[in-house]
Write a protein that holds these residues in place. Structure first.
Motif, PDB file in Angstrom:
ATOM      1  N   ARG A  93       6.009  -9.244   8.512  1.00  0.00           N
ATOM      2  CA  ARG A  93       6.289 -10.056   9.719  1.00  0.00           C
ATOM      3  C   ARG A  93       5.178 -11.075   9.961  1.00  0.00           C
ATOM      4  NH1 ARG A  93       7.540  -4.972  11.688  1.00  0.00           N
ATOM      5  NH2 ARG A  93       5.609  -4.888  12.884  1.00  0.00           N
ATOM      6  N   ARG A  94       3.970 -10.710   9.645  1.00  0.00           N
ATOM      7  CA  ARG A  94       2.809 -11.557   9.915  1.00  0.00           C
ATOM      8  C   ARG A  94       2.685 -12.714   8.921  1.00  0.00           C
ATOM      9  NH1 ARG A  94      -2.833 -11.111   8.527  1.00  0.00           N
ATOM     10  NH2 ARG A  94      -4.080 -12.033  10.171  1.00  0.00           N
ATOM     11  N   ALA A  95       3.184 -12.519   7.714  1.00  0.00           N
ATOM     12  CA  ALA A  95       3.021 -13.516   6.646  1.00  0.00           C
ATOM     13  C   ALA A  95       3.792 -14.794   6.943  1.00  0.00           C
ATOM     14  CB  ALA A  95       3.484 -12.933   5.318  1.00  0.00           C
ATOM     15  N   SER A  96       3.177 -15.907   6.609  1.00  0.00           N
ATOM     16  CA  SER A  96       3.873 -17.177   6.782  1.00  0.00           C
ATOM     17  C   SER A  96       4.258 -17.793   5.442  1.00  0.00           C
ATOM     18  CB  SER A  96       3.008 -18.156   7.577  1.00  0.00           C
ATOM     19  OG  SER A  96       1.786 -18.387   6.902  1.00  0.00           O
ATOM     20  N   ILE A  97       3.516 -17.493   4.383  1.00  0.00           N
ATOM     21  CA  ILE A  97       3.798 -18.069   3.070  1.00  0.00           C
ATOM     22  C   ILE A  97       4.114 -16.983   2.044  1.00  0.00           C
ATOM     23  CG2 ILE A  97       2.842 -19.403   1.147  1.00  0.00           C
ATOM     24  CD1 ILE A  97       1.096 -20.876   3.171  1.00  0.00           C
ATOM     25  N   ALA A  98       3.389 -15.887   2.079  1.00  0.00           N
ATOM     26  CA  ALA A  98       3.542 -14.828   1.076  1.00  0.00           C
ATOM     27  C   ALA A  98       4.918 -14.183   1.186  1.00  0.00           C
ATOM     28  CB  ALA A  98       2.455 -13.773   1.256  1.00  0.00           C
ATOM     29  N   PRO A  99       5.647 -14.083   0.061  1.00  0.00           N
ATOM     30  CA  PRO A  99       6.954 -13.428   0.093  1.00  0.00           C
ATOM     31  C   PRO A  99       6.820 -11.920   0.310  1.00  0.00           C
ATOM     32  CG  PRO A  99       6.487 -14.333  -2.105  1.00  0.00           C
ATOM     33  CD  PRO A  99       5.325 -14.656  -1.234  1.00  0.00           C
ATOM     34  N   ASP A 100       7.831 -11.329   0.918  1.00  0.00           N
ATOM     35  CA  ASP A 100       7.815  -9.894   1.205  1.00  0.00           C
ATOM     36  C   ASP A 100       7.554  -9.071  -0.048  1.00  0.00           C
ATOM     37  OD1 ASP A 100       8.382 -10.572   3.804  1.00  0.00           O
ATOM     38  OD2 ASP A 100      10.413  -9.741   3.806  1.00  0.00           O
ATOM     39  N   ARG A 101       8.159  -9.446  -1.160  1.00  0.00           N
ATOM     40  CA  ARG A 101       7.984  -8.657  -2.395  1.00  0.00           C
ATOM     41  C   ARG A 101       6.523  -8.621  -2.832  1.00  0.00           C
ATOM     42  NH1 ARG A 101      11.145  -8.833  -8.119  1.00  0.00           N
ATOM     43  NH2 ARG A 101      10.009  -7.068  -8.963  1.00  0.00           N
ATOM     44  N   LEU A 102       5.819  -9.729  -2.710  1.00  0.00           N
ATOM     45  CA  LEU A 102       4.399  -9.758  -3.048  1.00  0.00           C
ATOM     46  C   LEU A 102       3.618  -8.819  -2.137  1.00  0.00           C
ATOM     47  CD1 LEU A 102       1.884 -10.921  -4.491  1.00  0.00           C
ATOM     48  CD2 LEU A 102       1.917 -12.773  -2.791  1.00  0.00           C
ATOM     49  N   ILE A 103       3.895  -8.885  -0.853  1.00  0.00           N
ATOM     50  CA  ILE A 103       3.198  -8.033   0.118  1.00  0.00           C
ATOM     51  C   ILE A 103       3.481  -6.568  -0.182  1.00  0.00           C
ATOM     52  CG2 ILE A 103       3.104  -7.389   2.560  1.00  0.00           C
ATOM     53  CD1 ILE A 103       3.729 -10.420   3.110  1.00  0.00           C
ATOM     54  N   GLU A 104       4.751  -6.232  -0.392  1.00  0.00           N
ATOM     55  CA  GLU A 104       5.110  -4.841  -0.684  1.00  0.00           C
ATOM     56  C   GLU A 104       4.414  -4.342  -1.946  1.00  0.00           C
ATOM     57  OE1 GLU A 104       9.381  -4.805  -0.856  1.00  0.00           O
ATOM     58  OE2 GLU A 104       9.567  -5.298   1.270  1.00  0.00           O
ATOM     59  N   THR A 105       4.426  -5.142  -2.990  1.00  0.00           N
ATOM     60  CA  THR A 105       3.822  -4.728  -4.265  1.00  0.00           C
ATOM     61  C   THR A 105       2.315  -4.558  -4.130  1.00  0.00           C
ATOM     62  OG1 THR A 105       5.571  -5.861  -5.495  1.00  0.00           O
ATOM     63  CG2 THR A 105       3.540  -5.351  -6.695  1.00  0.00           C
ATOM     64  N   LEU A 106       1.645  -5.545  -3.544  1.00  0.00           N
ATOM     65  CA  LEU A 106       0.194  -5.461  -3.387  1.00  0.00           C
ATOM     66  C   LEU A 106      -0.223  -4.285  -2.526  1.00  0.00           C
ATOM     67  CD1 LEU A 106      -0.917  -9.178  -2.902  1.00  0.00           C
ATOM     68  CD2 LEU A 106      -1.529  -7.668  -4.779  1.00  0.00           C
ATOM     69  N   TRP A 107       0.463  -4.117  -1.387  1.00  0.00           N
ATOM     70  CA  TRP A 107       0.032  -3.044  -0.481  1.00  0.00           C
ATOM     71  C   TRP A 107       0.421  -1.664  -1.001  1.00  0.00           C
ATOM     72  CZ3 TRP A 107      -1.216  -7.615   1.319  1.00  0.00           C
ATOM     73  CH2 TRP A 107      -2.358  -7.665   2.124  1.00  0.00           C
ATOM     74  N   ARG A 108       1.527  -1.547  -1.730  1.00  0.00           N
ATOM     75  CA  ARG A 108       1.833  -0.247  -2.343  1.00  0.00           C
ATOM     76  C   ARG A 108       0.714   0.144  -3.307  1.00  0.00           C
ATOM     77  NH1 ARG A 108       6.323   1.923  -0.612  1.00  0.00           N
ATOM     78  NH2 ARG A 108       8.171   0.678  -0.255  1.00  0.00           N
ATOM     79  N   GLU A 109       0.242  -0.811  -4.082  1.00  0.00           N
ATOM     80  CA  GLU A 109      -0.862  -0.529  -5.012  1.00  0.00           C
ATOM     81  C   GLU A 109      -2.140  -0.186  -4.252  1.00  0.00           C
ATOM     82  OE1 GLU A 109      -1.218  -0.164  -8.410  1.00  0.00           O
ATOM     83  OE2 GLU A 109       0.966  -0.176  -8.372  1.00  0.00           O
ATOM     84  N   LEU A 110      -2.475  -0.984  -3.245  1.00  0.00           N
ATOM     85  CA  LEU A 110      -3.678  -0.700  -2.457  1.00  0.00           C
ATOM     86  C   LEU A 110      -3.597   0.681  -1.806  1.00  0.00           C
ATOM     87  CD1 LEU A 110      -4.339  -4.113  -0.680  1.00  0.00           C
ATOM     88  CD2 LEU A 110      -5.833  -2.970  -2.309  1.00  0.00           C
ATOM     89  N   MET A 111      -2.436   0.989  -1.229  1.00  0.00           N
ATOM     90  CA  MET A 111      -2.294   2.285  -0.582  1.00  0.00           C
ATOM     91  C   MET A 111      -2.305   3.427  -1.594  1.00  0.00           C
ATOM     92  SD  MET A 111       0.187   1.499   2.678  1.00  0.00           S
ATOM     93  CE  MET A 111       1.321   0.346   1.938  1.00  0.00           C
ATOM     94  N   ALA A 112      -1.759   3.193  -2.782  1.00  0.00           N
ATOM     95  CA  ALA A 112      -1.780   4.227  -3.820  1.00  0.00           C
ATOM     96  C   ALA A 112      -3.217   4.534  -4.240  1.00  0.00           C
ATOM     97  CB  ALA A 112      -0.956   3.776  -5.033  1.00  0.00           C
ATOM     98  N   PHE A 113      -4.011   3.509  -4.442  1.00  0.00           N
ATOM     99  CA  PHE A 113      -5.404   3.736  -4.824  1.00  0.00           C
ATOM    100  C   PHE A 113      -6.206   4.309  -3.659  1.00  0.00           C
ATOM    101  CE2 PHE A 113      -4.224   1.312  -8.512  1.00  0.00           C
ATOM    102  CZ  PHE A 113      -5.017   1.853  -9.506  1.00  0.00           C
ATOM    103  N   SER A 114      -5.860   3.909  -2.437  1.00  0.00           N
ATOM    104  CA  SER A 114      -6.527   4.485  -1.267  1.00  0.00           C
ATOM    105  C   SER A 114      -6.234   5.976  -1.160  1.00  0.00           C
ATOM    106  CB  SER A 114      -6.069   3.776   0.012  1.00  0.00           C
ATOM    107  OG  SER A 114      -6.549   2.457   0.041  1.00  0.00           O
ATOM    108  N   LEU A 115      -4.979   6.368  -1.407  1.00  0.00           N
ATOM    109  CA  LEU A 115      -4.625   7.780  -1.369  1.00  0.00           C
ATOM    110  C   LEU A 115      -5.390   8.556  -2.439  1.00  0.00           C
ATOM    111  CD1 LEU A 115      -2.910  10.120  -0.265  1.00  0.00           C
ATOM    112  CD2 LEU A 115      -1.137   9.467  -1.917  1.00  0.00           C
ATOM    113  N   GLN A 116      -5.471   8.000  -3.632  1.00  0.00           N
ATOM    114  CA  GLN A 116      -6.196   8.692  -4.709  1.00  0.00           C
ATOM    115  C   GLN A 116      -7.690   8.783  -4.392  1.00  0.00           C
ATOM    116  OE1 GLN A 116      -4.746  10.372  -7.300  1.00  0.00           O
ATOM    117  NE2 GLN A 116      -2.864   9.794  -6.253  1.00  0.00           N
ATOM    118  N   ALA A 117      -8.213   7.816  -3.634  1.00  0.00           N
ATOM    119  CA  ALA A 117      -9.620   7.892  -3.212  1.00  0.00           C
ATOM    120  C   ALA A 117      -9.814   9.039  -2.220  1.00  0.00           C
ATOM    121  CB  ALA A 117     -10.067   6.565  -2.590  1.00  0.00           C
ATOM    122  N   GLN A 118      -8.740   9.397  -1.507  1.00  0.00           N
ATOM    123  CA  GLN A 118      -8.814  10.489  -0.540  1.00  0.00           C
ATOM    124  C   GLN A 118      -8.630  11.843  -1.220  1.00  0.00           C
ATOM    125  OE1 GLN A 118      -6.192   9.902   2.842  1.00  0.00           O
ATOM    126  NE2 GLN A 118      -6.476   7.689   2.704  1.00  0.00           N
TER     127      GLN A 118
END
Length: 182
Positions: free
Chosen positions: A76-101
C-alpha cells in the motif's frame, strides 16, 4: 560539417558517460545503505530471538499473519515498486530473519518434489533448510515435534486431513501458476 557533427556526438558520449558514472555511484551508495538496513534488520531479529527464547511457549516462531500484514502495508505504501517485487524481497528478508531467530525447516511431501520445493521457496523464501518426507504423516510429525513447517501437496483425496494433529493449524495454501492449491 562532419567534424562538427562528430564533435557533437563525442560531447554527447562524454556527457552520457559522466551521467552513467554518476548514476552508478548513486546505485553503489543506495546498495550500501540497503545493506546497512538489512544488517540492522538481522541484528534486530537476533534480539527478538533472545526475547522469545526467554519464554518458550512451544509455538512455531513463524508468524504468517504478521508477515502478511507487513507485506500488505508495504504494498500500500509503495508508489513505484510493484507488489510482486515487494512480496519477493520481504519474503526473503523475513525468511532470513526467522532463521536468524531459530532454525526452522520446511518438510515437504508430495509427488513432484522439485515442483513442490520451488513453490515452497516462493512462499517461504530460500533461507530455510528443506527436506522431503516419505509420507504426509512424517511431515506433520516434524511440524508437531520441532521447529518445522509441513508443506503437503493436496493430490487427489487428502487422507492426511483425517488424522490432522489438533496442535497444528493450516495457515496457508501454496498455489501454483494457475492459482490452484498444490
Amino acid at each position: 560539417m562532419q567534424d562538427t557533427k562528430a564533435a557533437r556526438c563525442a560531447q554527447a558520449d562524454d556527457a552520457m558517460t559522466r551521467s552513467l558514472a554518476q548514476l552508478r555511484e548513486e546505485f553503489d551508495a543506495l546498495d550500501d545503505e540497503m545493506l546497512d538496513l538489512i544488517e540492522r534488520r538481522l541484528a534486530a531479529s537476533k534480539a527478538v530471538a533472545e526475547l522469545k527464547s526467554a519464554r518458550p511457549d512451544g509455538h512455531l516462531w513463524l508468524r504468517p499473519r504478521r508477515e502478511q500484514e507487513v507485506v500488505a502495508r508495504l504494498c500500500r505504501r509503495a508508489s513505484i515498486a510493484p507488489d510482486r517485487l515487494i512480496e519477493t524481497l520481504w519474503r526473503e528478508l523475513m525468511a532470513f530473519s526467522l532463521q536468524a531467530q531459530v532454525r526452522t525447516e520446511l518438510v515437504l511431501h508430495g509427488p513432484d518434489h522439485d515442483r513442490l520445493i520451488a513453490l515452497a521457496r516462493g512462499r517461504f523464501g530460500s533461507a530455510a533448510p528443506v527436506r522431503c518426507a516419505a509420507s504426509a504423516a512424517e511431515a506433520l510429525d516434524a511440524a508437531c515435534n520441532g521447529e518445522a513447517v509441513a508443506v503437503i501437496a493436496v493430490d487427489g483425496a487428502p487422507d492426511w486431513t483425517w488424522d490432522f494433529p489438533p496442535a497444528l493449524v493450516i495457515f496457508d495454501w501454496i498455489l501454483d501458476e494457475a492459482g490452484e492449491a498444490v
